[in-house]
Write a protein that holds these residues in place. Structure first.
Motif, short mmCIF file in Angstrom:
data_model
loop_
_atom_site.label_atom_id
_atom_site.label_comp_id
_atom_site.label_asym_id
_atom_site.label_seq_id
_atom_site.Cartn_x
_atom_site.Cartn_y
_atom_site.Cartn_z
N ARG A 1 -6.29 -1.05 -6.90
CA ARG A 1 -5.81 -2.36 -6.44
C ARG A 1 -5.01 -2.24 -5.15
NH1 ARG A 1 -4.43 -1.62 -11.82
NH2 ARG A 1 -5.64 -2.80 -13.34
N GLY A 2 -4.92 -1.04 -4.56
CA GLY A 2 -4.08 -0.80 -3.40
C GLY A 2 -4.82 -0.90 -2.08
N VAL A 3 -4.15 -0.42 -1.03
CA VAL A 3 -4.73 -0.45 0.32
C VAL A 3 -5.51 0.83 0.56
CG1 VAL A 3 -2.89 -1.91 1.21
CG2 VAL A 3 -2.62 0.57 1.29
N ALA A 4 -6.30 0.84 1.64
CA ALA A 4 -7.07 2.03 1.99
C ALA A 4 -6.16 3.15 2.47
CB ALA A 4 -8.08 1.68 3.08
N ALA A 5 -6.50 4.37 2.07
CA ALA A 5 -5.63 5.51 2.38
C ALA A 5 -5.95 6.09 3.75
CB ALA A 5 -5.76 6.58 1.30
N THR A 6 -5.84 5.26 4.79
CA THR A 6 -6.02 5.73 6.16
C THR A 6 -4.74 6.46 6.59
OG1 THR A 6 -5.14 3.70 7.12
CG2 THR A 6 -7.51 3.77 6.65
N PRO A 7 -4.81 7.32 7.63
CA PRO A 7 -3.59 8.02 8.08
C PRO A 7 -2.46 7.07 8.43
CG PRO A 7 -5.52 9.06 9.01
CD PRO A 7 -6.02 7.84 8.30
N ASP A 8 -2.78 5.97 9.13
CA ASP A 8 -1.72 5.02 9.48
C ASP A 8 -1.12 4.36 8.24
OD1 ASP A 8 -1.88 5.48 12.18
OD2 ASP A 8 -3.31 3.85 12.55
N ASN A 9 -1.96 4.03 7.26
CA ASN A 9 -1.45 3.42 6.03
C ASN A 9 -0.61 4.39 5.22
OD1 ASN A 9 -2.51 0.93 6.52
ND2 ASN A 9 -4.30 1.18 5.20
N VAL A 10 -0.99 5.67 5.22
CA VAL A 10 -0.19 6.68 4.51
C VAL A 10 1.20 6.76 5.12
CG1 VAL A 10 0.06 9.14 4.03
CG2 VAL A 10 -2.16 8.02 3.69
N LEU A 11 1.27 6.83 6.45
CA LEU A 11 2.57 6.90 7.11
C LEU A 11 3.36 5.61 6.89
CD1 LEU A 11 1.61 8.64 10.49
CD2 LEU A 11 2.71 9.67 8.50
N GLY A 12 2.67 4.47 6.91
CA GLY A 12 3.35 3.20 6.68
C GLY A 12 3.91 3.09 5.29
N VAL B 1 3.88 14.31 9.29
CA VAL B 1 4.18 13.25 8.33
C VAL B 1 5.62 12.78 8.44
CG1 VAL B 1 4.93 14.71 6.41
CG2 VAL B 1 3.73 12.56 5.94
N LEU B 2 6.50 13.60 8.98
CA LEU B 2 7.92 13.23 9.10
C LEU B 2 8.13 12.07 10.07
CD1 LEU B 2 9.54 16.79 9.16
CD2 LEU B 2 9.51 15.15 7.28
N ALA B 3 7.10 11.76 10.85
CA ALA B 3 7.22 10.60 11.74
C ALA B 3 7.44 9.32 10.95
CB ALA B 3 5.97 10.49 12.61
N ALA B 4 7.04 9.32 9.68
CA ALA B 4 7.18 8.13 8.84
C ALA B 4 8.64 7.79 8.55
CB ALA B 4 6.43 8.32 7.53
N PHE C 1 6.78 -1.42 9.64
CA PHE C 1 6.40 -2.69 10.26
C PHE C 1 4.92 -2.69 10.62
CE2 PHE C 1 11.04 -2.68 11.30
CZ PHE C 1 11.36 -3.86 10.65
N GLY C 2 4.43 -1.57 11.14
CA GLY C 2 3.01 -1.48 11.48
C GLY C 2 2.12 -1.64 10.26
N PHE C 3 2.60 -1.18 9.10
CA PHE C 3 1.85 -1.32 7.85
C PHE C 3 1.59 -2.79 7.55
CE2 PHE C 3 1.59 -1.58 3.20
CZ PHE C 3 0.67 -0.58 2.93
N ARG D 1 -0.94 -4.41 10.17
CA ARG D 1 -2.34 -4.03 9.98
C ARG D 1 -2.96 -4.66 8.73
NH1 ARG D 1 -0.16 0.80 11.30
NH2 ARG D 1 -0.06 1.37 9.08
N ASN D 2 -2.17 -4.72 7.65
CA ASN D 2 -2.76 -5.07 6.35
C ASN D 2 -2.48 -6.50 5.90
OD1 ASN D 2 -3.89 -2.34 5.36
ND2 ASN D 2 -1.81 -1.82 5.99
N HIS D 3 -1.54 -7.18 6.58
CA HIS D 3 -1.26 -8.58 6.29
C HIS D 3 -0.96 -8.81 4.80
CE1 HIS D 3 -2.52 -9.21 10.39
NE2 HIS D 3 -3.71 -8.69 10.13
N ALA D 4 -1.75 -9.64 4.13
CA ALA D 4 -1.48 -9.98 2.73
C ALA D 4 -1.55 -8.76 1.83
CB ALA D 4 -2.45 -11.06 2.25
N GLU D 5 -2.47 -7.85 2.11
CA GLU D 5 -2.59 -6.65 1.28
C GLU D 5 -1.31 -5.81 1.35
OE1 GLU D 5 -6.01 -4.44 2.33
OE2 GLU D 5 -7.42 -5.84 1.41
N ALA D 6 -0.64 -5.83 2.50
CA ALA D 6 0.61 -5.08 2.63
C ALA D 6 1.69 -5.67 1.73
CB ALA D 6 1.08 -5.09 4.08
N PHE D 7 1.71 -7.01 1.64
CA PHE D 7 2.68 -7.65 0.75
C PHE D 7 2.41 -7.29 -0.69
CE2 PHE D 7 3.98 -11.36 -1.81
CZ PHE D 7 5.35 -11.34 -1.54
N PHE D 8 1.15 -7.30 -1.09
CA PHE D 8 0.81 -6.93 -2.45
C PHE D 8 1.15 -5.46 -2.73
CE2 PHE D 8 -2.74 -10.31 -2.07
CZ PHE D 8 -1.80 -11.31 -2.34
#
Length: 648
Positions: free
Chosen positions: A62-73, A218-221, A228-230, A233-240
């Protein structure tokens, strides 16, 4: 009327950190270190096992896609949730609102109500909010052990998929063992669990370091910009996704509720110096693994463990989740005692499990009902993924209520400027309400379970409180005034017998029913008659100057008032002994008889007050409550109980 006399009655427990003599300079650091170690085991078990399932749920089905940007977000959101919610809100802000060393939402309610004594409407709103928050906490107390132990045992699916059918039976066995251990108390359990949990935190930190070394980027996170970038990028999915991120901070309410067990300073030291660094390292290690090896998404925590250490780590994780459950359970014990003393739940048997810490208790009835509900949750949901859908609503709801009550304390007791209260409230409530809103969508997929539990507890607590008010009102309306009654006895004296009679009464201005029945049926009066009233304060410990008051009346009568804090043991015989040794009247227990009127509550449909079904619910709870004699420690061989029927 004679002058009032005050003194200290030791029917109450000493404050948690008190001692007969000041400790030596070397004993203080050792004691602090021991309490911090115990806090690691009991207080931080829940939040310490969150890495088992948090990232898995963020990127799960039920989560978001595990892209590198999403992982850091996601890592950035988890890190700043730990900083803002746990470090800033709870450890630094909420724990300032201790009620003479006691924490938890009921202690906070008492503190907030004391801050607004002249505002009855606000006091009512505070009470209703706190009761609902406490009810939700019980819902959390059911979900936390179930999801924690299940998530640890599910590591077997990674090590040996063929063992999957054994996950639920093993989980039930672990939970049964956990609840059997409760009777030994948090003092002994903390001494055992503290070192085990310390090993757990060291282990997860070491695992995290191995992951970070592989992918230090990964420490950049740590930068909030990735969080904020998360959202961008993901809009409503980020809220969920926040509904899964909040799993990283579950256990914070238990942290506050357990403050009376260990004290504020040990809990703060353990968090900043040990727990927080270990959690951050492990979350970032899991994130580094997902960047390096996306197929680990099914269970990033156990995929981070080297194959050769997998079974030992499953065993350690299982032990750690037992500790996680202990944090919530011990918090439920503390909150139940506070609610009981404040008049929101029926009297129950409370066992003290430590000679040093008055806050360390065991409540058998709560232990049994939690066990039944947790077993039902495990059998009903059967996996941590399913339970994650039910998790979060109760936790975030309680977090919102705790913030509101703490803001009341900040404004009216700490005398914060209104602008500071509004600024703090906007900042904290924005985070709390975002987490709560993200979890509301889980209602249909399992979130109804803790809500139903919470609403059931809320109805029971409000029914008991209102029912007690109706019973006291009926007793007061039907009682005779003391002064003319005594004057009549002086004019027409009955037969007097030697000794002291103590009549327990909630209304010192009215003649107790037990006294009237004794005169009517036995036709005698003792030489010395004491009208005893017990008052529970909205502070955990009564000050020495307010422990008791004595007022001499005519005709061998007197009024005696004992005051106890809501975190104290209301032992009347012990309080009477101290009363005599601290300037009050002396009592010879061998020459003293206690008279108590036991009310049988009858639900009467023709009387205004509560709905008929609530009248029946209250009558049922009253029949099953611990007798006042046992609650107040009155010896059975010095007691005479006289029945009375009360219609509500």
């Amino acid at each position: 009327m004679s002058d009032l006399h005050h003194s200290a009655a030791a029917g109450s427990a000493a404050p948690a950190d008190s001692a007969a003599a000041p400790p030596g300079p070397q004993a203080v650091p050792r004691r602090l270190a021991a309490l911090a170690l115990g806090a690691i085991g009991v207080v931080y078990g829940d939040i310490g096992t969150s890495p088992l399932y948090t990232l898995k749920e963020v990127f799960g089905e039920r989560g978001v896609a595990a892209t590198p940007d999403n992982v850091l977000g996601a890592l950035s959101l988890i890190f700043w949730a730990l900083v803002v919610v746990v470090s800033v809100k709870y450890v630094l802000f909420i724990m300032r609102a201790d009620n003479k060393g006691e924490g938890g939402i009921m202690a906070l309610m008492a503190l907030a109500q004391r801050s607004v004594r002249g505002m009855p409407r606000l006091r009512l709103v505070i009470a209703l909010l706190a009761i609902f928050g406490a009810a939700l906490f019980y819902g959390d107390g059911v979900i936390t052990p179930a999801i924690s132990v299940l998530s640890a045992v599910e590591g077997l699916e990674v090590a040996a998929p063929a063992l999957q059918p054994w996950v639920v039976p093993i989980t039930l066995g672990v939970i049964l063992a956990l609840f059997w251990l409760q009777k030994h108390g948090t003092d002994r359990i903390g001494a055992v669990f503290g070192p085990v949990c310390a090993i757990w935190f060291v282990s997860i930190a070491a695992l995290g370091i191995t992951g970070i070394v592989r992918h230090p980027g990964v420490l950049a996170a740590l930068s909030p910009s990735y969080g904020f970038g998360f959202f961008l990028r993901n809009h409503a999915e980020a809220f969920f996704a926040l509904g899964a991120v909040v799993l990283a901070v579950t256990g914070t309410e238990a942290l506050y509720a357990d403050m009376g067990h260990f004290g504020k300073r040990p809990i703060q030291l353990a968090w900043f110096n040990f727990v927080l660094p270990a959690l951050v390292l492990n979350y970032f290690g899991q994130g580094a693994l997902l960047l390096h090896e996306p197929r680990a998404l099914a269970n990033p925590f156990f995929h981070l463990v080297p194959r050769v250490l997998l079974y030992p780590m499953i065993a350690l994780a299982t032990a750690a989740t037992v500790i996680a459950s202990q944090a919530v359970i011990s918090g439920a014990f503390s909150m139940t005692r506070e609610a009981m003393q404040l008049g929101y739940v029926p009297r129950m048997r409370v066992l003290h499990t430590s000679h040093e810490m008055s806050g360390q208790i065991f409540v058998p009835w709560i232990n049994r009902i939690l066990l039944v509900l947790i077993v039902a949750a495990v059998l009903g949901f059967r996996s941590s993924n399913n339970l994650a859908s039910a998790y979060g609503i109760a936790v975030t709801g309680t977090m919102v209520i705790t913030t509101l009550l703490a803001l009341v304390v900040a404004r009216y007791q700490w005398r914060w400027h209104l602008a500071a209260v509004i600024g703090t409230g906007v900042g904290l409530l924005t985070v709390d309400l975002a987490f709560f809103g993200a979890n509301i969508i889980k209602v249909a997929s399992g979130g109804w379970f803790p809500l139903v539990l919470g609403l059931s507890v809320f109805v029971a607590m409000t029914t008991w409180r209102r029912g007690r008010e109706l019973v006291v009102r009926e007793i007061q309306q039907g009682g005779l005034a003391v002064a003319p009654f005594i004057h009549n006895l002086i004019e027409y004296p009955p037969t007097r017998v030697q000794g002291t009679a103590v009549f327990l009464t909630p209304n010192p201005q009215a003649v107790p029913n037990a006294l009237l029945h004794n005169l009517k049926h036995n036709k005698v009066l003792h030489e010395r008659n004491v009208l005893l009233t017990v008052e529970m304060l909205d502070a955990p410990v009564a000050d020495e100057g307010e422990r008791f008051e004595v007022q001499a009346l005519e005709g061998g009568f007197s009024r005696l008032l004992f005051r106890f804090g809501f975190a104290e043991n209301p032992d009347i015989p012990a309080a009477m002994a101290w009363c005599g040794s601290h300037g009050g009247p002396a009592f010879d227990m061998m020459d003293t008889t206690f008279f108590l009127s036991r009310e049988t509550v009858v639900a009467a449909s023709h009387r205004p007050g509560m709905a008929a079904w609530r009248d029946k619910l209250f009558a049922f709870m009253a029949r099953n409550a611990l007798p006042a004699t046992a609650f107040f420690g009155i010896p059975g061989n010095r007691l005479i109980e006289l029945g009375a029927q009360v219609e509500i």
